[in-house]
Design a protein around this motif. Structure first.
Motif, PDB file in Angstrom:
ATOM      1  N   GLY A  39      11.733   8.816  42.579  1.00  7.46           N
ATOM      2  CA  GLY A  39      12.381   9.536  41.492  1.00  7.46           C
ATOM      3  C   GLY A  39      11.661  10.819  41.132  1.00  7.46           C
ATOM      4  N   GLY A  40      10.333  10.800  41.212  1.00 12.27           N
ATOM      5  CA  GLY A  40       9.557  12.006  40.930  1.00 12.27           C
ATOM      6  C   GLY A  40       9.860  13.114  41.922  1.00 12.27           C
ATOM      7  N   GLY A  41       9.939  12.766  43.201  1.00  7.79           N
ATOM      8  CA  GLY A  41      10.285  13.758  44.210  1.00  7.79           C
ATOM      9  C   GLY A  41      11.672  14.329  43.987  1.00  7.79           C
ATOM     10  N   ALA A  42      12.620  13.462  43.616  1.00  4.30           N
ATOM     11  CA  ALA A  42      13.980  13.922  43.341  1.00  4.30           C
ATOM     12  C   ALA A  42      14.014  14.847  42.127  1.00  4.30           C
ATOM     13  N   LEU A  43      13.214  14.545  41.115  1.00  4.30           N
ATOM     14  CA  LEU A  43      13.174  15.397  39.926  1.00  4.30           C
ATOM     15  C   LEU A  43      12.558  16.765  40.235  1.00  4.30           C
ATOM     16  N   ILE A  44      11.539  16.788  41.078  1.00  4.50           N
ATOM     17  CA  ILE A  44      10.933  18.073  41.464  1.00  4.50           C
ATOM     18  C   ILE A  44      11.967  18.955  42.155  1.00  4.50           C
ATOM     19  N   ALA A  45      12.762  18.349  43.039  1.00  6.56           N
ATOM     20  CA  ALA A  45      13.813  19.108  43.715  1.00  6.56           C
ATOM     21  C   ALA A  45      14.856  19.593  42.716  1.00  6.56           C
ATOM     22  N   SER A  46      15.196  18.760  41.745  1.00  7.26           N
ATOM     23  CA  SER A  46      16.191  19.153  40.749  1.00  7.26           C
ATOM     24  C   SER A  46      15.694  20.295  39.882  1.00  7.26           C
TER      25      SER A  46
END
Length: 246
Positions: A39-46
């Motif tokens: 989820g952290g990686g996805a949030l960084i991309a977002s």
């Protein structure tokens, strides 16, 4: 407006789902850490491909930077207040205080989900009002990152002696308010200037960046172990790909 309510409910539903999972059983720390890392990686991309990029295109650098600073400072101050609340304890070694400390820890996680959930979901509503459709990358990032927060919080509250009904009431309230923020973002986009819309994007980005560094990433590394970085990269790659395709 109906679309905003629907997608807002989908994104926020993982909060309630996580709470239900948290009160049903204990989950391995490794699993929670892995989900957090993804989820952290996805949030960084977002933050990179959705919030900052869209805010810059919508309003230019000044409103975006103003919102970014406001979001970062707001989350920082609120998080410090929650930490101080959790530290108002007597001797932490006293056995009779362990349940109370767990409950406060669970409450802190719930407050954290509330603080970063509102701007995230407001951005979903703004994107829908602007005719951009739902952001698949942001939707995935919100859904996945909400799960471990809610699972950990509900587990701590339950271990402290709180009833299942009271835990579910708390998380039902957080879920409802976060879903309502999507409708609020949709309505806000219709009545405010593009500068304000860009500032809202910046606010969400700033709050998320502070949350990632202060809370999510350290916990993901602690619980997920050495593979947390690889899982974070996987989450980033998936969300970035969804952002580029949408």
């Amino acid at each position: 407006m109906t679309s905003a309510a629907l997608w807002g409910s989908v994104a926020a539903s993982s909060l309630l789902l996580g709470a239900i999972l948290g009160i049903l059983r204990q989950w391995p720390a490794k699993l929670i850490g892995t989900v957090l890392a993804f989820g952290g990686g996805a949030l960084i991309a977002s933050v990179s491909f959705e919030l900052a990029e869209e805010g810059l295109a919508t309003s230019g650098p000044v409103p975006l930077a103003t919102g970014l600073a406001a979001g970062a400072l707001t989350y920082y101050a609120a998080n410090r207040a929650v930490e101080h609340l959790g530290q108002r304890q007597a001797d932490p070694k006293a056995p009779h205080l362990q349940g109370r400390r767990r409950q406060q820890g669970g409450t802190s996680l719930a407050v954290g989900a509330f603080l970063d959930g509102i701007p995230e979901q407001a951005v979903l509503g703004i994107g829908l009002a602007a005719g951009q459709g739902v952001s698949a990358a942001l939707l995935v990032a919100i859904f996945v990152s909400n799960l471990p927060e809610a699972i950990g919080s509900a587990s701590d509250m339950r271990e402290s002696g709180a009833s299942r009904a009271s835990v579910l009431r708390i998380w039902l309230g957080v879920t409802f308010i976060c879903a309502l923020a999507t409708i609020g973002g949709y309505a806000l986009a219709d009545v405010v200037s593009t500068s304000v819309q860009g500032a809202v994007n910046g606010f969400a980005a700033g709050a998320l960046l502070v949350m990632l560094v202060d809370s999510l990433v350290p916990e993901a590394r602690e619980k997920g172990g050495e593979s947390a970085g690889l899982v974070t990269a996987l989450g980033f790659a998936l969300a970035a790909g969804l952002a580029l395709l949408s």
